[in-house]
Design a protein around this motif. Sequence first.
Motif, PDB file in Angstrom:
ATOM      1  N   LEU A  48       0.825  -1.206   0.000  1.00 57.76           N
ATOM      2  CA  LEU A  48       0.000   0.000   0.000  1.00 57.76           C
ATOM      3  C   LEU A  48       0.862   1.260   0.000  1.00 57.76           C
ATOM      4  O   LEU A  48       0.484   2.279  -0.591  1.00 57.76           O
ATOM      5  N   SER A  49       2.016   1.200   0.656  1.00 63.33           N
ATOM      6  CA  SER A  49       2.932   2.341   0.648  1.00 63.33           C
ATOM      7  C   SER A  49       3.428   2.617  -0.766  1.00 63.33           C
ATOM      8  O   SER A  49       3.514   3.774  -1.201  1.00 63.33           O
ATOM      9  N   VAL A  50       3.763   1.540  -1.495  1.00 64.37           N
ATOM     10  CA  VAL A  50       4.196   1.694  -2.884  1.00 64.37           C
ATOM     11  C   VAL A  50       3.071   2.280  -3.725  1.00 64.37           C
ATOM     12  O   VAL A  50       3.288   3.169  -4.574  1.00 64.37           O
ATOM     13  N   LEU A  51       1.841   1.816  -3.495  1.00 62.79           N
ATOM     14  CA  LEU A  51       0.693   2.328  -4.243  1.00 62.79           C
ATOM     15  C   LEU A  51       0.477   3.814  -3.980  1.00 62.79           C
ATOM     16  O   LEU A  51       0.216   4.595  -4.909  1.00 62.79           O
ATOM     17  N   MET A  52       0.545   4.208  -2.721  1.00 61.74           N
ATOM     18  CA  MET A  52       0.356   5.620  -2.377  1.00 61.74           C
ATOM     19  C   MET A  52       1.451   6.484  -3.008  1.00 61.74           C
ATOM     20  O   MET A  52       1.170   7.566  -3.543  1.00 61.74           O
ATOM     21  N   LEU A  53       2.679   5.997  -2.948  1.00 68.27           N
ATOM     22  CA  LEU A  53       3.791   6.747  -3.536  1.00 68.27           C
ATOM     23  C   LEU A  53       3.607   6.901  -5.047  1.00 68.27           C
ATOM     24  O   LEU A  53       3.770   7.999  -5.603  1.00 68.27           O
ATOM     25  N   ALA A  68      -2.533  -5.040  -8.319  1.00 67.36           N
ATOM     26  CA  ALA A  68      -2.705  -6.488  -8.164  1.00 67.36           C
ATOM     27  C   ALA A  68      -1.870  -7.037  -7.010  1.00 67.36           C
ATOM     28  O   ALA A  68      -2.088  -8.173  -6.579  1.00 67.36           O
ATOM     29  N   LEU A  69      -0.939  -6.223  -6.509  1.00 70.86           N
ATOM     30  CA  LEU A  69      -0.061  -6.694  -5.431  1.00 70.86           C
ATOM     31  C   LEU A  69      -0.832  -7.084  -4.164  1.00 70.86           C
ATOM     32  O   LEU A  69      -0.676  -8.203  -3.664  1.00 70.86           O
ATOM     33  N   PRO A  70      -1.659  -6.188  -3.590  1.00 69.11           N
ATOM     34  CA  PRO A  70      -2.393  -6.576  -2.374  1.00 69.11           C
ATOM     35  C   PRO A  70      -3.293  -7.783  -2.585  1.00 69.11           C
ATOM     36  O   PRO A  70      -3.381  -8.666  -1.726  1.00 69.11           O
ATOM     37  N   ALA A  71      -3.968  -7.835  -3.749  1.00 66.92           N
ATOM     38  CA  ALA A  71      -4.845  -8.975  -4.038  1.00 66.92           C
ATOM     39  C   ALA A  71      -4.042 -10.269  -4.123  1.00 66.92           C
ATOM     40  O   ALA A  71      -4.470 -11.312  -3.617  1.00 66.92           O
ATOM     41  N   GLY A  72      -2.864 -10.208  -4.739  1.00 64.14           N
ATOM     42  CA  GLY A  72      -2.008 -11.392  -4.827  1.00 64.14           C
ATOM     43  C   GLY A  72      -1.522 -11.849  -3.463  1.00 64.14           C
ATOM     44  O   GLY A  72      -1.467 -13.045  -3.180  1.00 64.14           O
ATOM     45  N   ILE A  73      -1.157 -10.887  -2.615  1.00 63.50           N
ATOM     46  CA  ILE A  73      -0.689 -11.223  -1.263  1.00 63.50           C
ATOM     47  C   ILE A  73      -1.797 -11.909  -0.479  1.00 63.50           C
ATOM     48  O   ILE A  73      -1.587 -12.949   0.149  1.00 63.50           O
ATOM     49  N   LEU A  74      -3.002 -11.321  -0.513  1.00 66.58           N
ATOM     50  CA  LEU A  74      -4.127 -11.901   0.229  1.00 66.58           C
ATOM     51  C   LEU A  74      -4.513 -13.268  -0.328  1.00 66.58           C
ATOM     52  O   LEU A  74      -4.789 -14.203   0.419  1.00 66.58           O
ATOM     53  N   SER A  75      -4.551 -13.376  -1.666  1.00 68.28           N
ATOM     54  CA  SER A  75      -4.931 -14.639  -2.290  1.00 68.28           C
ATOM     55  C   SER A  75      -3.952 -15.754  -1.943  1.00 68.28           C
ATOM     56  O   SER A  75      -4.354 -16.864  -1.578  1.00 68.28           O
ATOM     57  N   SER A  76      -2.665 -15.454  -2.044  1.00 72.79           N
ATOM     58  CA  SER A  76      -1.643 -16.455  -1.747  1.00 72.79           C
ATOM     59  C   SER A  76      -1.701 -16.895  -0.286  1.00 72.79           C
ATOM     60  O   SER A  76      -1.647 -18.083   0.023  1.00 72.79           O
ATOM     61  N   SER A  77      -1.830 -15.910   0.609  1.00 72.62           N
ATOM     62  CA  SER A  77      -1.868 -16.235   2.037  1.00 72.62           C
ATOM     63  C   SER A  77      -3.145 -16.993   2.405  1.00 72.62           C
ATOM     64  O   SER A  77      -3.113 -17.921   3.214  1.00 72.62           O
ATOM     65  N   TYR A  78      -4.274 -16.599   1.804  1.00 72.73           N
ATOM     66  CA  TYR A  78      -5.543 -17.282   2.087  1.00 72.73           C
ATOM     67  C   TYR A  78      -5.486 -18.732   1.615  1.00 72.73           C
ATOM     68  O   TYR A  78      -5.940 -19.643   2.317  1.00 72.73           O
ATOM     69  N   THR A  79      -4.912 -18.944   0.426  1.00 72.15           N
ATOM     70  CA  THR A  79      -4.758 -20.309  -0.091  1.00 72.15           C
ATOM     71  C   THR A  79      -3.862 -21.133   0.825  1.00 72.15           C
ATOM     72  O   THR A  79      -4.143 -22.305   1.105  1.00 72.15           O
ATOM     73  N   GLY A  80      -2.785 -20.501   1.318  1.00 74.75           N
ATOM     74  CA  GLY A  80      -1.896 -21.202   2.243  1.00 74.75           C
ATOM     75  C   GLY A  80      -2.587 -21.558   3.546  1.00 74.75           C
ATOM     76  O   GLY A  80      -2.368 -22.644   4.104  1.00 74.75           O
ATOM     77  N   LYS A  81      -3.428 -20.644   4.051  1.00 73.53           N
ATOM     78  CA  LYS A  81      -4.174 -20.920   5.284  1.00 73.53           C
ATOM     79  C   LYS A  81      -5.105 -22.110   5.107  1.00 73.53           C
ATOM     80  O   LYS A  81      -5.199 -22.987   5.968  1.00 73.53           O
ATOM     81  N   MET A  82      -5.834 -22.124   3.981  1.00 71.74           N
ATOM     82  CA  MET A  82      -6.763 -23.218   3.730  1.00 71.74           C
ATOM     83  C   MET A  82      -6.023 -24.537   3.553  1.00 71.74           C
ATOM     84  O   MET A  82      -6.486 -25.590   4.009  1.00 71.74           O
TER      85      MET A  82
END
Length: 319
Positions: free
Chosen positions: A174-179, A245-259
């Motif tokens: 998000l910092s990169v996105l804001m910048l 797409a970065l935040p979505a990729g991070i959440l998707s990857s982590s959610y898949t790993g959790k499941m």
Amino acid sequence: MTLQQACYHILAPASEATHFKRASRLFDFCLVVIITVNVAAMMLETIPDISQAWLVKLHTIEIISVVLFAVEYVLRVYSSASDPNIINRASTPAGSAKAGSPWQKRWHYIKSPMAIIDLMAILPFFLSMFLVFDLRILRIFRVLRILKIGRYSRSIQTLVDVVRSEAHSLIAALSVLMLFTVIAATCIYYIEHNAQPEVFSSIPASLWWAVVTLTTVGYGDAVPITSLGKVFGGFITIMGICFYALPAGILSSSYTGKMQLKRDRFKDTVRTALDDGVLSEHDAHHIERVRGLLDLDEEEAHLIIRLLQHHHNGKSKDE
């Protein structure tokens, strides 16, 4: 069992309660119904015809809901002293009389996110009775009541765990996105300001164009008209697809790993139950409880059990 302990087990989600599971399940159902009715009433209030015709009924629903939510909040604070999962982090010296006291546990619960949501869902209503309060603020906070359902949704809890575990990565993205958004707004301002001084009047005003362009929404209320501005706008649009797409990729990857971790834990439970070669009724009950706690799909869980049984039987024959 004391009244405090009984309240704790009944108010806890049925999947977590160790006693009074039937009462806990009934309470969960009733509370979800109340939340759904309350949110539906809030939505109907925005329809002029229905709001005028059902004014008294909708107001009655609001009052009853707030009273029930207030009683629920008080009981949750009261019974949180019996929660064995609350780890006291108070700064009192070890071994002191106050260390681990019920009030410290209650304070720990009051500071928790779900308790804050519960409080914010009812507090504006009571404040409006004693203070001059903007009713628009009251209506906004009523939306928080739908978040109370998150206490009973394992999927939402998993998503919250994912966001919490990936907080550092998300903040960095998000910092990169804001910048990048600020850079885009600054560049388009200097490119388009002379051609469209009323649209790109300042860098803060240009931030709107940068956001809708980077997210590829493109409302069309602010668009570049110079050749350089159009080229820059196309570049920003392409970069937005990559960066957003970065935040979505991070959440998707982590959610898949959790499941996947939940599936692995379920498989370990089934393998342990199959060690003796027989899946007893007690084992089946324990496996079903674990499946509920892990929020796995019933069909998927049964498929895992059958596959592991087949693998275990094949392995036994080979031996």
